[in-house]
Design an enzyme around this catalytic site. Sequence first.
Site, PDB file in Angstrom:
ATOM      1  N   SER A 166      -7.372   1.782  -2.746  1.00  0.00           N
ATOM      2  CA  SER A 166      -6.186   0.957  -2.940  1.00  0.00           C
ATOM      3  C   SER A 166      -6.600  -0.416  -3.448  1.00  0.00           C
ATOM      4  O   SER A 166      -7.617  -0.967  -3.021  1.00  0.00           O
ATOM      5  CB  SER A 166      -5.455   0.826  -1.601  1.00  0.00           C
ATOM      6  OG  SER A 166      -4.606  -0.288  -1.646  1.00  0.00           O
TER       7      SER A 166
ATOM      8  N   GLU B 276       0.818  -1.205   0.000  1.00  0.00           N
ATOM      9  CA  GLU B 276       0.000   0.000   0.000  1.00  0.00           C
ATOM     10  C   GLU B 276       0.860   1.267   0.000  1.00  0.00           C
ATOM     11  O   GLU B 276       0.547   2.243  -0.687  1.00  0.00           O
ATOM     12  CB  GLU B 276      -0.940  -0.012   1.224  1.00  0.00           C
ATOM     13  CG  GLU B 276      -2.111   0.941   1.070  1.00  0.00           C
ATOM     14  CD  GLU B 276      -3.294   0.570   1.958  1.00  0.00           C
ATOM     15  OE1 GLU B 276      -3.382  -0.597   2.398  1.00  0.00           O
ATOM     16  OE2 GLU B 276      -4.118   1.448   2.191  1.00  0.00           O
TER      17      GLU B 276
ATOM     18  N   GLU C  28     -14.058 -12.659  -6.269  1.00  0.00           N
ATOM     19  CA  GLU C  28     -12.829 -12.069  -6.814  1.00  0.00           C
ATOM     20  C   GLU C  28     -11.607 -12.322  -5.934  1.00  0.00           C
ATOM     21  O   GLU C  28     -10.476 -12.084  -6.352  1.00  0.00           O
ATOM     22  CB  GLU C  28     -13.014 -10.560  -7.075  1.00  0.00           C
ATOM     23  CG  GLU C  28     -13.290  -9.709  -5.845  1.00  0.00           C
ATOM     24  CD  GLU C  28     -14.779  -9.531  -5.552  1.00  0.00           C
ATOM     25  OE1 GLU C  28     -15.571 -10.443  -5.889  1.00  0.00           O
ATOM     26  OE2 GLU C  28     -15.143  -8.490  -4.982  1.00  0.00           O
TER      27      GLU C  28
ATOM     28  N   GLU D 244     -16.453 -11.060   3.165  1.00  0.00           N
ATOM     29  CA  GLU D 244     -15.256 -10.883   2.336  1.00  0.00           C
ATOM     30  C   GLU D 244     -14.693 -12.238   1.906  1.00  0.00           C
ATOM     31  O   GLU D 244     -14.306 -12.430   0.761  1.00  0.00           O
ATOM     32  CB  GLU D 244     -14.182 -10.097   3.107  1.00  0.00           C
ATOM     33  CG  GLU D 244     -12.902  -9.873   2.296  1.00  0.00           C
ATOM     34  CD  GLU D 244     -11.783  -9.200   3.100  1.00  0.00           C
ATOM     35  OE1 GLU D 244     -12.061  -8.267   3.853  1.00  0.00           O
ATOM     36  OE2 GLU D 244     -10.621  -9.642   2.949  1.00  0.00           O
TER      37      GLU D 244
ATOM     38  N   GLU E 127       2.081   1.643  -3.392  1.00  0.00           N
ATOM     39  CA  GLU E 127       1.003   2.111  -4.262  1.00  0.00           C
ATOM     40  C   GLU E 127       0.781   3.609  -4.072  1.00  0.00           C
ATOM     41  O   GLU E 127       0.586   4.352  -5.033  1.00  0.00           O
ATOM     42  CB  GLU E 127      -0.277   1.330  -3.955  1.00  0.00           C
ATOM     43  CG  GLU E 127      -1.417   1.650  -4.913  1.00  0.00           C
ATOM     44  CD  GLU E 127      -2.717   0.941  -4.539  1.00  0.00           C
ATOM     45  OE1 GLU E 127      -2.719   0.092  -3.628  1.00  0.00           O
ATOM     46  OE2 GLU E 127      -3.746   1.263  -5.166  1.00  0.00           O
TER      47      GLU E 127
ATOM     48  N   LYS F 159     -15.996  -9.607   7.556  1.00  0.00           N
ATOM     49  CA  LYS F 159     -14.936 -10.442   6.976  1.00  0.00           C
ATOM     50  C   LYS F 159     -15.479 -11.800   6.518  1.00  0.00           C
ATOM     51  O   LYS F 159     -14.937 -12.439   5.636  1.00  0.00           O
ATOM     52  CB  LYS F 159     -13.814 -10.663   8.007  1.00  0.00           C
ATOM     53  CG  LYS F 159     -12.879  -9.466   8.163  1.00  0.00           C
ATOM     54  CD  LYS F 159     -11.758  -9.488   7.145  1.00  0.00           C
ATOM     55  CE  LYS F 159     -10.758  -8.346   7.298  1.00  0.00           C
ATOM     56  NZ  LYS F 159     -11.215  -7.042   6.806  1.00  0.00           N
TER      57      LYS F 159
ATOM     58  N   CYS G 211     -10.934  -1.419  14.070  1.00  0.00           N
ATOM     59  CA  CYS G 211     -11.226  -2.849  14.259  1.00  0.00           C
ATOM     60  C   CYS G 211     -11.452  -3.234  15.718  1.00  0.00           C
ATOM     61  O   CYS G 211     -12.205  -4.161  16.007  1.00  0.00           O
ATOM     62  CB  CYS G 211     -10.100  -3.692  13.698  1.00  0.00           C
ATOM     63  SG  CYS G 211      -9.806  -3.353  11.961  1.00  0.00           S
TER      64      CYS G 211
ATOM     65  N   CYS H  64      -8.706  -1.974   3.796  1.00  0.00           N
ATOM     66  CA  CYS H  64      -8.617  -3.116   4.711  1.00  0.00           C
ATOM     67  C   CYS H  64      -9.939  -3.515   5.309  1.00  0.00           C
ATOM     68  O   CYS H  64     -10.136  -4.658   5.696  1.00  0.00           O
ATOM     69  CB  CYS H  64      -7.684  -2.809   5.880  1.00  0.00           C
ATOM     70  SG  CYS H  64      -6.145  -2.106   5.377  1.00  0.00           S
TER      71      CYS H  64
END
Lengths: 592, 511, 174
Positions: free
Chosen positions: A320, A280, A367, A362, A283, A359, A505, A300
């Site tokens: 990102s 990151e 993908e 996720e 990036e 999550k 989190c 994230c």
Amino acid sequence: MSTVKIFINNKEYNVDSTYTIMKACDEIGIKIPRLCYHPKLSISSGCRICIVEVEGMRNFVASCSYPVSEGMKVHTNTDAIRQARKDILELILDNHPKDCNTCVRDEVCELQQLASSIGLRERKFEGVLRTPFVDASSPSIVNNHDKCILCGRCVRVCAQIQNVSAIDYANRGFNTVVVPAYNNPIAESVCTLCGQCVNICPTAALTEQNYTKDVFSLLNDKTKVKVAQIAPSVRVAIGEAFGIKPGNNMAREIVHALKLLGFDYVFDAQFSADLTIMEEASELLERLNGHGKLPMITSCSSGWMKALEQFYPELIENVSTCKSPMSMLSSVVKSYFADKIGKKPTEIANVAIMCCVAKKYEAKRPELAMEDGNPATDYVLTTRELAWMIKSAGIDFKNLKGMDFDAPLGFSTGAATIFGVSGGVMEAAVRTAYELATKSKMENIDVIAVRGNEGIKEGAININGTEIRVAVANGLGNASKLFEELKKDPNKYHFIEVMACPGGCIGGGGQPYAGIQDLPFDPKLVNERAKALYSSDEKNTIRRSHENPSIIQLYKEFFGKPLSEKSHKYLHTHYKQKFPKGILRKSGKEAK
Amino acid sequence: MEKQMFTDRFASVFGTESFFKKQKRIALKNCGLIDPENINDYIYADGYKALGTVLTKMTPKDVVETVKASGLRGRGGAGFPTGRKWELTAQQESDEKFVVCNADEGDPGAFMDRSVVEGDPHTVIEGMAIGGYAIGSSKGVVYIRAEYPLAIKRLIKAIDDARKENFLGKNILGSNFSFDIEIRYGAGAFVCGEETALIRSIEGLRGMPKSRPPFPAAKGLFGKPTLVNNVETWANISSIIVNGVDWFSSIGIDKSKGTKVFALAGKIVNTGLAEVPMGMTLREIIYDVGGGIPNGKKFKAVQTGGPSGGCLTDKMLDTKIDYESLMQAGSIMGSGGMIVIDEDSCMVNIAKFFLQFTQDESCGKCIPCREGTKRMLEILTRITDGEGKPGDIEKLEELGNVIKKASLCGLGQSAPNPVLSTIKNFREEYEEHVYQKKCRAVVCEKLITYTINDKCIGCSACRRACPVVAIKGAPKEAHSIQQELCIKCGKCFRSCKFHAIDKTSEAKEQK
Amino acid sequence: MHTTLHHNQQEINNQLKIFIDEIKKRERSDSHLITILHKAQELNGYLSKEIMDLVAEEMQIPTSVIWGVATFYHYFKLSPIGKYNISVCMGTACYVKGASEVLETIKETLEIEIGETTEDMMFSLQEARCIGACGLAPVAMINDKIYGELNPKKIVDIINKLKEEALEEEKIVQ
């Protein structure tokens, strides 16, 4: 501050004139029972549990909303009040399944605890129950309508804290339900699956989709290599589920417990947090050099990713392309690590222990699957689910000696630890980006500006003479405010961190339920968890992701360098617009 | 058709001489006498004179003081002193204030607000403009039921006409005072008659009440100070200004000044609206104005205050109609529904009817009302179904009391009234239902025994209507009902054209 | 609030959009949500998911909020209603004078329950709160028209007459 003189249970007190009766009583040590009230949310005064008697008033008043006034005489514990509270609570329980013994919130249920403290010992008014209905459409959140008591905390947290309004009251009177628009299942709604509603629900009406049974079965499956990973925030919160006071870092105990449960390897999502930073930060530098859109926004937080796709499709290019640390680690386990131990990816099962319910969703994103089409992460468990598994397996968690994470994916830096706190990803990225760009040591690596529990934080860092403006938002409601600002001035920031949950989190939707004395997302609780993470960072001898020797080795052996072709294959992804499209409540409008 | 309806009702109002004689009309002064769609008719009847007087000769404070001195109290239900409400709103410092007219009339059996808006819309507009001047507001909102299309149509026209004549709009009648009114529609939720719920509804939200304080006078519509009065209250204002405080307070008694419009309904000869001075007795209004009970039946009870009120017995017929006396007797003034009940009605069933209404209209926000009214209704239903258990009446009382004292808004706080007042005044009827499985009024279906008498000609209509084949009998011969099969649906009774089926309800032996 | 039948959904949507655009010019336009839903129902006959989506998009109000409002108020219909919408007044005056018998008769005649519509989309049945015609109790409202002093026989006659009317209309159309 002006004060007024009031009488509470015949004793005289001077209290702040702006207080409600409840607040005044809290201050003098009388905790009036309550249910729909939450200090962070608008006041509903719907549950009527917190009623008190005020002399001169014909009816009882709700202490959560009734202001004190000079000379007021309040009674909190008369026979009449106790009887009325009992009757009201019974009315709730009469419309609630009698399955406390088999309920997932047994022992950690606010309603159960309330009934016990109010002393409800008989039932008189039983009748029909609300229509039982379970919405288990989403891999993250389950809505058990029969357990809903309509306190509305979920509705308010969703609208007021998160500005998502995925759920609201529908119908009215006895037929009232809390549902997504058109009674649609959660999976077909704009719900971002952040799980704050689960955290704040007093009963088991909203829970995570539970995968403990599947994981127990997996642990008995001899054909699989079982790999666990844990998120930074899990270690500083899990103790609460065992009666240990908040703010204890119990990473070693968790590793030990996971091994006792039967996992072959226990890795650390903090390792992949360091990996995330490598990618990151690189990036970011790319984008700052004119390759890609600015500001760059972090990726994230799974709840935030779903919000992005539904509420902010116009920002997809700004986000990102880095996968979350969980998905990165799962990919690395099923590629780099699989090679190392000579196994096929299909022979490995990844179980991620997360502070998060989003999550779970996720993990099922197509993908993010491996080349063979199988998911990189097989199961996601919340902190709560792991705590239960530990108890269920009879593991004496409090007295475990503790064990280290396994190599080579278990070593992490202080920068990775603070991923769990709002501002942590930003701070970690800045440490690395600065040093990668300037090729010199950053003097003071504590980026204080992005710490703390304000909803939106701003800061600026000078990198090679350029001022890099950064912003951090925690909670989707704050994010919506930040993006509104961004609309007015698209060049205001270079780098933005967004976490879906308040506090980051550590305040995730999968964290242990607050006890009856603590409130869900109580700032004090979240602060204790944050403190524990910052102190772990400080104690760590390595506090910069790019100095993590295991990371250096991983690049050397596998990825080459950040943003390489291989890292794009395993560590990066793309998002696309999802429907139904979310609509944000306009700012400045009072919700509920 | 709609116009026809109004005239019909007008005829019923003026039909009998005695009906008219004892009335005193303030709120209804123009209803039926002027063309509500012609502003000149209203002006001719001294309309907008009060507004002119107020704007040219009185300060806002004078107006508030006048309304206070008149002793006018809210006509929507609770009877809060109107002038006090105006004063509280006037005292607030704010860049914006609102004047709201509550025309969400919802009590089943009450239609005085509809009649005023249909028959004399300008009086409401004028009252609101005066209110706006008094409290320093330039914005008025009428919240009216969408189910009242004619009232809406006339109100829209009246507002347009008033604007044209500069009774509304900028610098009204050349003064510095500007005021305009917009209309918002209800959508079928009784609870929106409660002022905080009404405000939520105007804001475009679910009509769920908010706890008070803050009161709307301090923080109401859009968080601004708001003055909410109902139609009938507004319709009193212009008369008070024109005729003076002394005139107004000479009508009525002690703490209840002026008049009240009642909607007489049920088992009474003259049904319709009657506006009577406060202090008249129930007996006078039922027998002198209403003409008594038709068909020689016996008076049993009178229900006032709609679903929030209570049932009073013949012993209370000399109760005066004013806020305090009705309250003392165990009912309320409410918005003015008055339903006369004769011996053919079952009091448990009447209580159930009202509770069914409030239970259905509960917004669901607070637990006592949402859950409690449901449980009360379940208990009442089993009592009327002949399944009442010992202790049920006491449970109704316990629940009723907690709902009354702990509910969030007026709807919940008054929802148990019809039940509690009938238990208080007609306890023996409840006990008959519970312990003897008997309904003395022969109303509760499940407690009825159907038998075929000797008028039966054997037409077989009942036999065909019976869904459970409980009726036996050859064509052209007397039929009979097998009681053990009968499910008491009443279809046979409805199908018989020869009065050959009897309904009875007798005390049954307890097993 | 008269119900107009349109066949072209596009046309309905356009009209609604024009209406909403006018509302959006006013201050605190969000507060007009109920007014807009009234208009939507008037144009569309009932509040379909699609029409509520349109309101949500145009007004930028979350759909869950619109659904909450639409289901709170009984005036809003969430499924198509019949050509003739029968509302039987269950206000006190009507109840005391036998409204439930009238209601039972309609249910038996049309073979539908409250809130339902006959299969031929001809009749819908609702209970109404007092519609303010207590002098004529018991009453029912069919579309905008009020029928008073009803009894079981009278309501059956009215239903039959409406059926005939509808048949006539169909013939004329053909």
